[in-house]
Enzyme design. Structure first.
Site, PDB file in Angstrom:
ATOM      1  CB  ALA A   1      -0.933  -0.005   1.205  1.00  9.40           C
TER       2      ALA A   1
ATOM      3  N   GLY B   1       4.764   0.273  -3.875  1.00 12.92           N
ATOM      4  CA  GLY B   1       3.833  -0.848  -3.992  1.00 12.92           C
ATOM      5  C   GLY B   1       2.627  -0.495  -4.841  1.00 12.92           C
TER       6      GLY B   1
ATOM      7  NE  ARG C   1      19.376   5.192  -1.683  1.00 11.22           N
ATOM      8  CZ  ARG C   1      20.241   5.898  -2.407  1.00 11.22           C
ATOM      9  NH1 ARG C   1      21.518   5.943  -2.089  1.00 11.22           N
ATOM     10  NH2 ARG C   1      19.824   6.567  -3.465  1.00 11.22           N
TER      11      ARG C   1
ATOM     12  CD  GLN D   1       9.145  -8.644   5.118  1.00  6.83           C
ATOM     13  OE1 GLN D   1       9.811  -8.316   4.137  1.00  6.83           O
ATOM     14  NE2 GLN D   1       8.069  -7.984   5.501  1.00  6.83           N
TER      15      GLN D   1
ATOM     16  CG  ASN E   1      17.067   2.122   0.181  1.00 10.01           C
ATOM     17  OD1 ASN E   1      17.806   1.391  -0.467  1.00 10.01           O
ATOM     18  ND2 ASN E   1      16.430   3.167  -0.350  1.00 10.01           N
TER      19      ASN E   1
ATOM     20  CG  ASP F   1      21.412   2.896  -8.118  1.00  6.28           C
ATOM     21  OD1 ASP F   1      21.185   3.961  -7.547  1.00  6.28           O
ATOM     22  OD2 ASP F   1      21.120   1.789  -7.620  1.00  6.28           O
TER      23      ASP F   1
ATOM     24  CG  HIS G   1      20.381   1.557  -3.889  1.00  5.85           C
ATOM     25  ND1 HIS G   1      20.283   2.314  -5.022  1.00  5.85           N
ATOM     26  CD2 HIS G   1      19.342   1.943  -3.097  1.00  5.85           C
ATOM     27  CE1 HIS G   1      19.235   3.118  -4.928  1.00  5.85           C
ATOM     28  NE2 HIS G   1      18.647   2.923  -3.779  1.00  5.85           N
TER      29      HIS G   1
HETATM   30  N1  LIG Z   1      16.601   0.073  -4.040  1.00  2.00           N
HETATM   31  C1  LIG Z   1      16.096   1.174  -4.595  1.00  2.00           C
HETATM   32  O1  LIG Z   1      16.544   1.588  -5.681  1.00  2.00           O
HETATM   33  C2  LIG Z   1      14.981   1.950  -3.943  1.00  2.00           C
HETATM   34  C3  LIG Z   1      14.338   2.959  -4.662  1.00  2.00           C
HETATM   35  C4  LIG Z   1      13.305   3.685  -4.060  1.00  2.00           C
HETATM   36  C5  LIG Z   1      12.926   3.393  -2.746  1.00  2.00           C
HETATM   37  N2  LIG Z   1      13.559   2.406  -2.079  1.00  2.00           N
HETATM   38  C6  LIG Z   1      13.148   2.033  -0.711  1.00  2.00           C
HETATM   39  O2  LIG Z   1      11.944   1.268  -0.780  1.00  2.00           O
HETATM   40  C7  LIG Z   1      11.266   1.347   0.486  1.00  2.00           C
HETATM   41  C8  LIG Z   1       9.802   1.675   0.271  1.00  2.00           C
HETATM   42  O3  LIG Z   1       9.671   2.972  -0.261  1.00  2.00           O
HETATM   43  P1  LIG Z   1       8.236   3.658  -0.442  1.00  2.00           P
HETATM   44  O4  LIG Z   1       8.491   4.982  -1.038  1.00  2.00           O
HETATM   45  O5  LIG Z   1       7.288   2.714  -1.102  1.00  2.00           O
HETATM   46  O6  LIG Z   1       7.822   3.845   1.092  1.00  2.00           O
HETATM   47  P2  LIG Z   1       6.365   4.054   1.697  1.00  2.00           P
HETATM   48  O7  LIG Z   1       6.542   4.525   3.101  1.00  2.00           O
HETATM   49  O8  LIG Z   1       5.482   4.838   0.770  1.00  2.00           O
HETATM   50  O9  LIG Z   1       5.810   2.563   1.715  1.00  2.00           O
HETATM   51  C9  LIG Z   1       6.358   1.568   2.516  1.00  2.00           C
HETATM   52  C10 LIG Z   1       5.218   0.638   2.913  1.00  2.00           C
HETATM   53  O10 LIG Z   1       5.784  -0.458   3.599  1.00  2.00           O
HETATM   54  C11 LIG Z   1       4.900  -0.802   4.648  1.00  2.00           C
HETATM   55  N3  LIG Z   1       5.634  -1.589   5.636  1.00  2.00           N
HETATM   56  C12 LIG Z   1       6.460  -1.138   6.622  1.00  2.00           C
HETATM   57  N4  LIG Z   1       6.925  -2.184   7.329  1.00  2.00           N
HETATM   58  C13 LIG Z   1       6.422  -3.304   6.767  1.00  2.00           C
HETATM   59  C14 LIG Z   1       6.541  -4.684   7.045  1.00  2.00           C
HETATM   60  N5  LIG Z   1       7.257  -5.125   8.067  1.00  2.00           N
HETATM   61  N6  LIG Z   1       5.887  -5.559   6.251  1.00  2.00           N
HETATM   62  C15 LIG Z   1       5.131  -5.124   5.212  1.00  2.00           C
HETATM   63  N7  LIG Z   1       4.972  -3.824   4.906  1.00  2.00           N
HETATM   64  C16 LIG Z   1       5.605  -2.932   5.665  1.00  2.00           C
HETATM   65  C17 LIG Z   1       4.370   0.533   5.159  1.00  2.00           C
HETATM   66  O11 LIG Z   1       3.142   0.382   5.855  1.00  2.00           O
HETATM   67  C18 LIG Z   1       4.211   1.314   3.861  1.00  2.00           C
HETATM   68  O12 LIG Z   1       2.911   1.177   3.312  1.00  2.00           O
HETATM   69  C19 LIG Z   1      12.054   2.403   1.284  1.00  2.00           C
HETATM   70  O13 LIG Z   1      12.950   1.734   2.170  1.00  2.00           O
HETATM   71  C20 LIG Z   1      12.809   3.166   0.221  1.00  2.00           C
HETATM   72  O14 LIG Z   1      13.943   3.806   0.748  1.00  2.00           O
HETATM   73  C21 LIG Z   1      14.574   1.684  -2.655  1.00  2.00           C
HETATM   74  O1  LIG Z   2      17.233   7.730  -2.338  1.00  2.00           O
HETATM   75  C1  LIG Z   2      16.418   7.091  -1.660  1.00  2.00           C
HETATM   76  O2  LIG Z   2      16.438   7.065  -0.442  1.00  2.00           O
HETATM   77  C2  LIG Z   2      15.355   6.307  -2.383  1.00  2.00           C
HETATM   78  C3  LIG Z   2      15.922   5.362  -3.373  1.00  2.00           C
HETATM   79  O3  LIG Z   2      16.886   4.513  -2.812  1.00  2.00           O
HETATM   80  C4  LIG Z   2      16.468   6.066  -4.599  1.00  2.00           C
HETATM   81  O4  LIG Z   2      17.602   5.779  -5.007  1.00  2.00           O
HETATM   82  O5  LIG Z   2      15.730   6.876  -5.196  1.00  2.00           O
END
Ligand SMILES: NC(=O)c1ccc[n+]([C@@H]2O[C@H](COP(=O)([O-])OP(=O)(O)OC[C@H]3O[C@@H](n4cnc5c(N)ncnc54)[C@H](O)[C@@H]3O)[C@@H](O)[C@H]2O)c1
Ligand SMILES: O=C(O)C[C@H](O)C(=O)O
Length: 325
Positions: free
Chosen positions: A13, A17, A98, A112, A131, A159, A187
């Protein structure tokens, strides 16, 4: 009739997601001939919003959507899952790195990892997006002793795609003209986007751009792109992150382009002298559902220094979560 493929998404959500679920349900990840059952996991306070996501998914009437499970129980979300996209985690805000999220998010990935170990299909393919993604993937696979660590990967495709976009803009060519981009390491701000082996329209990229641009512009721009998005939007990247996740899993499942490679963070086997076991981004080729690190690339002194710096950060992160792995 093809059996549906079970795809778990955690944090379904949330921002990412909400993008991901619809793209996967519409066939953009596994193709138009593979029906999917989405198994969506959220924490209890977000179950109301998750119900709304489920309702909208059904309202799309996607021909490829064979079912939706919406739950706050990891064992249900991961039951017989063939793919698990671990997105649910806290995002960073302005001024944070991060890795500042590590202690808060790490426990999610140990729990998980165990739940995947006990419930997922034995051939499950896991992509960690939450992250700090590389070290979270390390935690997840170390908590899943019955699954092959090679089934656990972390996302550096965003990236990689950012690097393609920057090089395309600089050379005035389409991203379609570029081959063999590589994203090494974490990352994080130490990541190393490497154009040494890139070609643009068949010409070596290093012959088309000057070294100063690569060092002082290209590398820092890609390294800091996530922070720049947070500054511009007030929240972290979501649509581009979901898009990269689709690219990552699609190529892993269906194969990377025959004349190219992609970047994926995978458990290191010691290739290029990188410490075994840490989840480090390498150039990989995917075939028949498996990834393989591209071997034999020549590594300059300039590259070696940067590859080592990002490795050092991952070793530090690993040391910070010793009790979870
Ligand atoms: N690797 C990448 O390139 C990359 C890119 C963008 C964002 N991210 C990361 O992805 C993650 C999610 O980002 P977002 O913008 O969707 O955040 P968000 O806060 O909009 O959504 C995260 C969701 O995860 C849920 N959540 C939290 N703990 C949970 C758990 N234990 N089990 C299931 N659901 C859970 C929350 O309720 C929330 O709805 C962040 O850690 C962000 O930094 C990584
Ligand atoms: O930068 C962040 O924290 C979110 C994500 O990992 C990104 O690279 O956009």
């Amino acid at each position: 009739m093809t059996q549906p493929t079970r795809v778990a998404i955690t944090g379904a959500a949330g921002q990412i997601g909400y993008q991901l679920a619809f793209r996967i349900a519409s066939g953009q990840m596994l193709g138009p001939n593979t029906p999917v059952i989405l198994q969506l996991l959220e924490i209890p306070p977000a179950l109301g919003a998750l119900k709304g996501v489920e309702m909208e998914l059904l309202d799309c009437a996607f021909p490829t959507l064979a079912g939706v499970v919406a739950t706050d129980k990891a064992e249900e979300a991961f039951a017989d899952a063939h793919y698990a996209l671990l997105v649910g985690a806290k995002p960073r805000g302005a001024g944070m790195e991060r890795k500042d999220l590590l202690l808060e998010n790490a426990k999610i990935f140990s729990a998980q990892g165990k739940a995947l170990n006990d419930n997922a299909d034995r051939q499950v393919r896991v992509l960690v997006v939450g992250n700090p993604a590389n070290t979270n993937a390390l935690i997840a696979y170390r908590n899943a002793p019955d699954l092959d660590p090679a089934r656990f990967t972390a996302m550096t495709r965003l990236d990689h795609n950012r690097a393609l976009a920057q090089l395309a803009a600089k050379t005035g060519k389409s991203v379609n003209a570029i081959r063999q981009m590589t994203l090494w390491g974490n990352h994080s701000a130490t990541q190393y986007p490497d154009i040494s082996h890139c070609t643009v329209d068949g010409k070596p990229a290093p012959s088309l751009v000057d070294e100063t641009w690569v060092r002082d512009d290209f590398i820092p721009t890609v390294q800091q792109r996530g922070a720049a998005i947070i500054k511009a939007r007030g929240v972290s990247s979501a649509a581009s992150a979901a898009s990269a996740a689709i690219d990552h899993v699609r190529d892993w499942a269906l194969g990377s382009p025959a004349d190219d490679w992609v970047s994926m963070a995978v458990p290191s086997d010691g290739s290029y002298g990188i410490t075994e076991g840490i989840v480090y981004s390498f150039p990989v080729r995917c075939k028949q559902g498996r990834w393989e690190i591209v071997q034999g690339l020549e590594i300059s002194e300039f590259s070696r220094t940067r590859m080592k710096a990002t490795e050092a950060e991952l070793l530090e992160e690993r040391d910070g979560v010793r009790d979870l792995i």
